[in-house]
Design an enzyme around this catalytic site. Structure first.
Site, PDB file in Angstrom:
ATOM      1  N   PHE A 153      47.855  53.338  78.032  1.00  0.00           N
ATOM      2  CA  PHE A 153      47.135  54.433  77.541  1.00  0.00           C
ATOM      3  C   PHE A 153      47.039  55.290  76.421  1.00  0.00           C
ATOM      4  O   PHE A 153      46.355  55.672  75.955  1.00  0.00           O
ATOM      5  CB  PHE A 153      46.316  54.881  78.768  1.00  0.00           C
ATOM      6  CG  PHE A 153      44.938  53.478  79.115  1.00  0.00           C
ATOM      7  CD1 PHE A 153      43.527  53.031  78.196  1.00  0.00           C
ATOM      8  CD2 PHE A 153      45.343  53.030  80.774  1.00  0.00           C
ATOM      9  CE1 PHE A 153      42.979  52.627  79.367  1.00  0.00           C
ATOM     10  CE2 PHE A 153      44.362  52.147  80.872  1.00  0.00           C
ATOM     11  CZ  PHE A 153      42.496  51.687  80.235  1.00  0.00           C
ATOM     12  N   TRP A 154      48.378  55.546  76.009  1.00  0.00           N
ATOM     13  CA  TRP A 154      49.028  56.374  75.885  1.00  0.00           C
ATOM     14  C   TRP A 154      49.289  56.097  74.479  1.00  0.00           C
ATOM     15  O   TRP A 154      48.788  56.880  73.822  1.00  0.00           O
ATOM     16  CB  TRP A 154      50.363  57.150  76.492  1.00  0.00           C
ATOM     17  CG  TRP A 154      51.024  57.900  75.485  1.00  0.00           C
ATOM     18  CD1 TRP A 154      50.502  59.385  75.055  1.00  0.00           C
ATOM     19  CD2 TRP A 154      51.866  57.263  74.554  1.00  0.00           C
ATOM     20  NE1 TRP A 154      52.127  59.662  74.597  1.00  0.00           N
ATOM     21  CE2 TRP A 154      52.271  59.056  73.835  1.00  0.00           C
ATOM     22  CE3 TRP A 154      52.716  57.145  74.529  1.00  0.00           C
ATOM     23  CZ2 TRP A 154      53.383  58.740  72.658  1.00  0.00           C
ATOM     24  CZ3 TRP A 154      53.336  56.363  73.646  1.00  0.00           C
ATOM     25  CH2 TRP A 154      54.426  57.763  72.971  1.00  0.00           C
ATOM     26  N   TYR A 155      49.305  54.954  74.875  1.00  0.00           N
ATOM     27  CA  TYR A 155      49.369  54.318  72.915  1.00  0.00           C
ATOM     28  C   TYR A 155      48.342  54.270  72.128  1.00  0.00           C
ATOM     29  O   TYR A 155      48.473  54.320  70.724  1.00  0.00           O
ATOM     30  CB  TYR A 155      50.883  53.020  73.310  1.00  0.00           C
ATOM     31  CG  TYR A 155      51.221  52.285  72.112  1.00  0.00           C
ATOM     32  CD1 TYR A 155      51.641  52.645  71.158  1.00  0.00           C
ATOM     33  CD2 TYR A 155      50.530  51.500  71.741  1.00  0.00           C
ATOM     34  CE1 TYR A 155      51.716  52.646  69.944  1.00  0.00           C
ATOM     35  CE2 TYR A 155      50.080  50.378  70.724  1.00  0.00           C
ATOM     36  CZ  TYR A 155      51.353  50.454  69.541  1.00  0.00           C
ATOM     37  OH  TYR A 155      51.761  50.196  68.363  1.00  0.00           O
ATOM     38  N   GLN A 159      46.994  56.112  68.859  1.00  0.00           N
ATOM     39  CA  GLN A 159      46.940  55.248  67.944  1.00  0.00           C
ATOM     40  C   GLN A 159      45.521  56.094  67.318  1.00  0.00           C
ATOM     41  O   GLN A 159      45.074  55.865  66.034  1.00  0.00           O
ATOM     42  CB  GLN A 159      46.441  53.700  68.056  1.00  0.00           C
ATOM     43  CG  GLN A 159      48.414  52.911  68.073  1.00  0.00           C
ATOM     44  CD  GLN A 159      48.166  53.385  66.829  1.00  0.00           C
ATOM     45  OE1 GLN A 159      48.152  52.884  65.564  1.00  0.00           O
ATOM     46  NE2 GLN A 159      50.340  53.574  67.165  1.00  0.00           N
ATOM     47  N   HIS A 452      54.554  28.470   6.226  1.00  0.00           N
ATOM     48  CA  HIS A 452      53.563  29.055   7.385  1.00  0.00           C
ATOM     49  C   HIS A 452      54.066  30.808   6.814  1.00  0.00           C
ATOM     50  O   HIS A 452      53.236  31.478   6.302  1.00  0.00           O
ATOM     51  CB  HIS A 452      53.069  28.766   8.317  1.00  0.00           C
ATOM     52  CG  HIS A 452      52.209  29.511   8.947  1.00  0.00           C
ATOM     53  ND1 HIS A 452      50.815  29.341   9.024  1.00  0.00           N
ATOM     54  CD2 HIS A 452      51.383  31.006   9.501  1.00  0.00           C
ATOM     55  CE1 HIS A 452      49.661  30.331   9.222  1.00  0.00           C
ATOM     56  NE2 HIS A 452      50.857  31.378   9.439  1.00  0.00           N
ATOM     57  N   GLU A 453      54.846  31.245   7.467  1.00  0.00           N
ATOM     58  CA  GLU A 453      55.351  32.586   7.189  1.00  0.00           C
ATOM     59  C   GLU A 453      55.887  32.871   5.866  1.00  0.00           C
ATOM     60  O   GLU A 453      55.482  34.053   5.302  1.00  0.00           O
ATOM     61  CB  GLU A 453      56.513  32.801   8.195  1.00  0.00           C
ATOM     62  CG  GLU A 453      56.096  32.738  10.178  1.00  0.00           C
ATOM     63  CD  GLU A 453      55.229  33.455  10.573  1.00  0.00           C
ATOM     64  OE1 GLU A 453      54.770  34.750   9.526  1.00  0.00           O
ATOM     65  OE2 GLU A 453      53.963  33.235  11.104  1.00  0.00           O
ATOM     66  N   HIS A 456      52.570  34.147   4.324  1.00  0.00           N
ATOM     67  CA  HIS A 456      52.268  35.397   4.215  1.00  0.00           C
ATOM     68  C   HIS A 456      53.135  36.680   3.174  1.00  0.00           C
ATOM     69  O   HIS A 456      52.068  36.971   2.595  1.00  0.00           O
ATOM     70  CB  HIS A 456      52.331  35.799   6.130  1.00  0.00           C
ATOM     71  CG  HIS A 456      51.732  34.855   7.032  1.00  0.00           C
ATOM     72  ND1 HIS A 456      49.997  35.273   6.723  1.00  0.00           N
ATOM     73  CD2 HIS A 456      51.506  34.302   7.381  1.00  0.00           C
ATOM     74  CE1 HIS A 456      49.558  34.244   8.298  1.00  0.00           C
ATOM     75  NE2 HIS A 456      50.517  34.374   8.312  1.00  0.00           N
ATOM     76  N   ASP A 528      45.208  34.352  12.460  1.00  0.00           N
ATOM     77  CA  ASP A 528      45.361  35.004  11.048  1.00  0.00           C
ATOM     78  C   ASP A 528      44.111  34.982  10.611  1.00  0.00           C
ATOM     79  O   ASP A 528      43.698  35.838  10.016  1.00  0.00           O
ATOM     80  CB  ASP A 528      45.673  34.251  10.719  1.00  0.00           C
ATOM     81  CG  ASP A 528      47.363  34.271  10.592  1.00  0.00           C
ATOM     82  OD1 ASP A 528      48.325  35.146  11.796  1.00  0.00           O
ATOM     83  OD2 ASP A 528      48.316  33.524  10.460  1.00  0.00           O
TER      84      ASP A 528
END
Length: 654
Positions: A153-155, A159, A452-453, A456, A528
Site C-alpha cells: 500500500f505504501w508503494y 505512485q 544529359h548533364e 544542361h 527538370d
C-alpha cells in the site's frame, strides 16, 4: 484506424486500474505494481527460509531416554526453554526433549524416580521464554504477511501521489529558463553574423531593458512584442537569445506547440503561468518559437468556438494587453508563416514590431563561416571567401552544417586539419546529399547521364542570361544520378523575364540532349521538366510576364518563407485557366525550339565534352572551360577576382 485505436483503449481499461499519469505521461499500472510487490515478497520469504534452515535441528529423544542418561551420568548440562529441554552430553552432542508445561523439571524427573542427589552433578540453566528474540521468531511468520501488505500500500500510494502531482502540473509552464549569469549558455550579438538591420532594430530592445528610465522619462514606450520573420535556419532563435545575452536578463523560451494539450484550458493555464513567472523575474524576455502553432487566424471553423488553440491564443492576447510599461517584460516570437497569424496579434500594443531576417548575402556568409570556424583547425589553402561565393542561397544553419561536414570528412580520412577540398565537397553534400558510391549503373546509363548533364551545361554556357557553369558530375548524390552546378556571377534580388526564359532553357537542355542523341527520353529528366513547368506558370500567373494575358497576377503572392509551400486558392475562371495553360505551353515550346537549335549547332562540342566526362566522371569549372576554348566557345567568367586567381583564369583585360 480510429475504431481500432478505441478498441485497444477499452481493452487496456479492463486490465489496468488507472490512478493518474506518472512521469512522462505514462499510466500507472495497478496489476504491474502488484506483481512487482509479490515478486519482492517471494524473494524475502526465500531469504527467510534459507536463514531459518541454516541451523541444524537437534535430535529429539523421549523423556525416558533422558532419565536413563541421567542415571548413567552421561549428561553435562541441561538448558530449559519453556517446555523444551536442550541436553548437552559429555561427548558435546546436543539433543532435545520436552517436559510437562505445568510442572517443573525436578517434579517431572521425580515422577521417573530421579533424586535431587542424582541431579546435583548436572549444570541446569533456565532461559526466559519472554525474551525479544524468542517472541520475534515466534511472531515472524505472522509479521511477514502484514509487512508485505503495508509495503504494497505504501508503494501504490507513492505512485498515485506522484501521478496526482504530475496531473496538477499540466497547467505549469514548460518554458526553458536561461540564467543571464550562465556563461556557457550566454550568446551575444558577436556570436550572430550578418543580419545587421535586425540587430539595429533589436538594439533598442536591449537599450530599454538596460536603461528603461531614458525611454519612460520622455514618454516613450518600447514595443511589448517583437516578431521575427524569416526562412528556416536564418537564426531567429539565435537572435532572440542574443538579445537576452546583450541585455543580461533572464530568458524564457518555449515552442508554440507546447501550449496546446488534449485537455481544454491547459494551454491558457500555461500561458498565465509563463507570464506570471516572467513578471516575477523582470526585466526578462519571453521567446515563443513557431508562434503560428497557436497564433493562427481565429474563426476558421477548425475546432469551433471551444477550440483549445483559440483559447490559448486569447490568453496570450490578454496577457500582452495587460502589461504595464514598467514591468519590463518583452515577448519575442518567431515564425516562417506570418501570413496565417491573427491580426489581433500584430496590432499596435502587442507584436507591433516586425523584423524580417533574410538569407545572408556573400559578405554575411563569410562572417558566419568565420564564426563557425573558430574551433576548427584549417590547412593553409582554406579561403573562406571562396566558400561564401559558392554558397548562394545557403542559410546560417546550412553553413554550420557545411563546416561540420568538412570537419567530419577530414576526421574520416585521418587528417588533423580541414582543407579547402573538404569544404568544397561539403557544399555538394549539403546541397544534394552524400555520394552514392554503392550505386551501380550500367555503361549505357552512364553515357545517358553524361550527355544529359553536358546538355544542361552547354545550354547554360550558350544562353546569354543563364548563370555560368561551376561543376559537372556523373557521380550519384542523394536522389540525383548526376548533377550540374551553376552559380550566378553576382547575387540578385530582381530577376528579368529573359533570365527566367534562359533558366527554363537550361532545365530543358538535358531532356532535349537525350532526345537528340539517343532518339528517346528517360525518367532522368522528370525533375527538370517539373522545374521548367513551375517557373513558366509562375511567369504567367504571378509575375505578369505573359505577352497575351498582360500584367495581371492570377495567384496570390505568398508571404511565407517556406519555398516548397504553395496555396491552392484559385482566383480565376476556367476560361482564364485554359489561357494560362496555353501561355505556359507557348513558353515551353519556344524555349524547346531555341535550345534544340543551340544543341544541334554545337553537337560536336557536346559529344566531345560528354566523352571526356564519361572518362573522368567530374569536370570542374577550369577543366570545362578549357574544353570550351578548344571548341572555339568563349566561356563565362565569374566576377570573383579571388576565385579567378586561384584557378588561373583572370580576365585578360585585367
Amino acid at each position: 484506424m480510429v475504431q481500432k485505436k478505441n478498441n485497444k483503449k477499452d481493452k487496456n481499461k479492463k486490465n489496468n486500474f488507472v490512478f493518474g499519469l506518472g512521469k512522462k505521461g505514462k499510466k500507472f499500472n495497478f496489476v504491474g505494481s502488484f506483481i512487482n510487490v509479490l515478486i519482492a515478497f517471494f524473494i524475502i520469504s526465500m531469504i527467510y527460509s534459507a536463514f531459518v534452515n541454516q541451523t541444524e535441528k537437534p535430535e529429539e529423544i523421549s523423556m525416558s531416554q533422558f532419565v536413563s542418561s541421567i542415571l548413567a551420568e552421561e549428561i553435562k548440562s541441561v538448558s530449559i526453554e519453556g517446555d523444551k529441554l536442550l541436553i548437552t552430553f559429555d561427548d558435546d552432542s546436543i539433543k532435545e526433549t520436552k517436559k510437562e508445561i505445568e510442572s517443573s523439571l525436578s517434579e517431572s524427573l521425580a515422577n521417573y524416580g530421579v533424586t535431587p542427589e542424582q541431579l546435583s552433578g548436572i549444570d541446569i540453566s533456565v532461559k526466559d521464554p519472554s525474551g525479544f528474540q524468542y517472541w520475534f521468531l515466534m511472531s515472524l511468520p505472522f509479521l511477514i504477511p502484514i509487512l508485505f501488505i503495508l509495503i504494497f500500500f505504501w508503494y501504490v500510494s507513492r505512485q498515485v501521489k506522484g501521478a496526482n502531482v504530475q496531473a496538477f502540473s499540466f497547467g505549469s509552464s514548460k518554458a526553458r529558463f536561461t540564467d543571464p549569469s550562465d556563461k556557457k549558455e550566454k550568446i551575444t550579438f558577436k556570436d550572430v553574423a550578418g543580419v545587421k538591420e535586425a540587430k539595429e532594430e533589436l538594439n533598442e530592445i536591449v537599450d530599454f531593458l538596460r536603461n528603461p528610465k531614458k525611454f519612460l522619462d520622455i514618454g516613450a514606450q518600447i514595443p511589448k512584442g517583437v516578431i521575427l520573420m524569416g526562412a528556416p535556419g536564418t537564426g531567429k532563435t539565435l537572435l532572440a537569445r542574443a538579445v537576452a545575452g546583450e541585455a543580461k536578463v533572464p530568458f524564457f523560451s518555449i515552442s508554440g506547440s507546447e501550449f496546446v494539450e488534449m485537455f481544454v484550458g491547459v494551454g491558457a493555464s500555461r500561458v498565465r503561468d509563463l507570464f506570471k513567472t516572467a513578471i516575477k523575474t523582470a526585466p526578462a524576455i519571453i521567446f515563443i518559437d513557431e508562434i503560428d502553432a497557436v497564433g493562427r487566424v481565429r474563426g476558421t471553423g477548425v475546432g469551433g468556438g471551444n477550440d483549445e488553440r483559440e483559447q490559448t491564443l486569447n490568453q496570450i492576447l490578454v496577457e500582452m494587453d495587460g502589461f504595464d510599461p514598467n514591468e519590463k517584460v518583452i515577448v519575442i516570437a518567431a515564425t516562417n508563416r506570418p501570413d496565417v497569424l491573427d491580426p489581433a496579434l500584430l496590432r499596435p500594443g502587442r507584436f507591433d514590431r516586425r523584423v524580417t531576417i533574410d538569407l545572408p548575402d556573400r559578405i554575411d556568409r563569410e562572417e558566419i563561416l568565420e564564426i563557425h570556424s573558430k574551433k576548427k583547425p584549417f590547412a593553409d589553402d582554406v579561403v573562406l571567401k571562396i566558400i561564401a561565393e559558392r554558397t548562394p542561397g545557403f542559410s546560417g544553419a546550412d553553413l554550420y552544417s557545411l563546416m561540420n561536414e568538412g570537419a567530419i570528412l577530414a576526421a574520416r580520412e585521418e587528417r588533423k586539419k580541414i582543407s579547402q577540398f573538404d569544404l568544397i565537397r561539403s557544399i555538394e553534400k549539403v546541397m544534394l546529399g552524400p555520394e552514392r558510391k554503392s550505386h551501380i549503373i550500367t555503361k549505357k546509363e552512364k553515357e545517358i547521364i553524361a550527355y544529359h548533364e553536358v546538355g544542361h551545361a552547354l545550354t547554360a554556357t550558350l544562353l546569354e542570361n543563364a548563370d555560368p557553369v561551376h561543376k559537372i558530375s556523373v557521380i550519384s548524390r542523394g536522389q540525383a544520378a548526376g548533377y550540374t552546378i551553376k552559380l550566378p556571377d553576382e547575387e540578385k534580388s530582381l530577376y528579368s523575364r529573359k533570365y527566367f526564359l534562359d533558366d527554363i532553357g537550361v532545365s530543358l537542355g538535358g531532356y532535349l540532349t537525350e532526345k537528340m542523341i539517343f532518339g528517346d527520353v528517360t525518367t532522368g529528366a522528370s525533375n527538370d521538366l517539373q522545374v521548367a513547368s513551375k517557373l513558366a506558370r509562375n511567369m504567367v500567373t504571378r509575375y505578369g510576364m505573359s505577352e497575351k494575358l498582360g500584367p495581371i497576377a492570377f495567384e496570390k503572392s505568398s508571404k511565407m518563407f517556406l519555398p516548397n509551400y504553395s496555396s491552392n486558392e484559385i482566383l480565376y475562371s476556367e476560361e482564364t485557366a485554359r489561357e494560362i495553360d496555353r501561355e505556359v505551353d507557348k513558353i515551353i515550346k519556344e524555349m524547346i525550339g531555341r535550345v534544340s537549335d543551340i544543341l544541334e549547332n554545337n553537337r560536336k562540342t557536346l559529344e566531345m565534352i560528354s566523352k571526356k566526362l564519361m572518362e573522368v566522371e567530374t569536370l570542374e569549372r577550369d577543366e570545362y572551360e578549357k574544353l570550351l576554348i578548344l571548341s572555339g566557345i568563349e566561356p563565362k567568367h565569374f566576377s570573383s577576382e579571388v576565385d579567378n586567381k586561384l584557378l588561373g583564369l583572370v580576365d585578360k583585360e585585367k
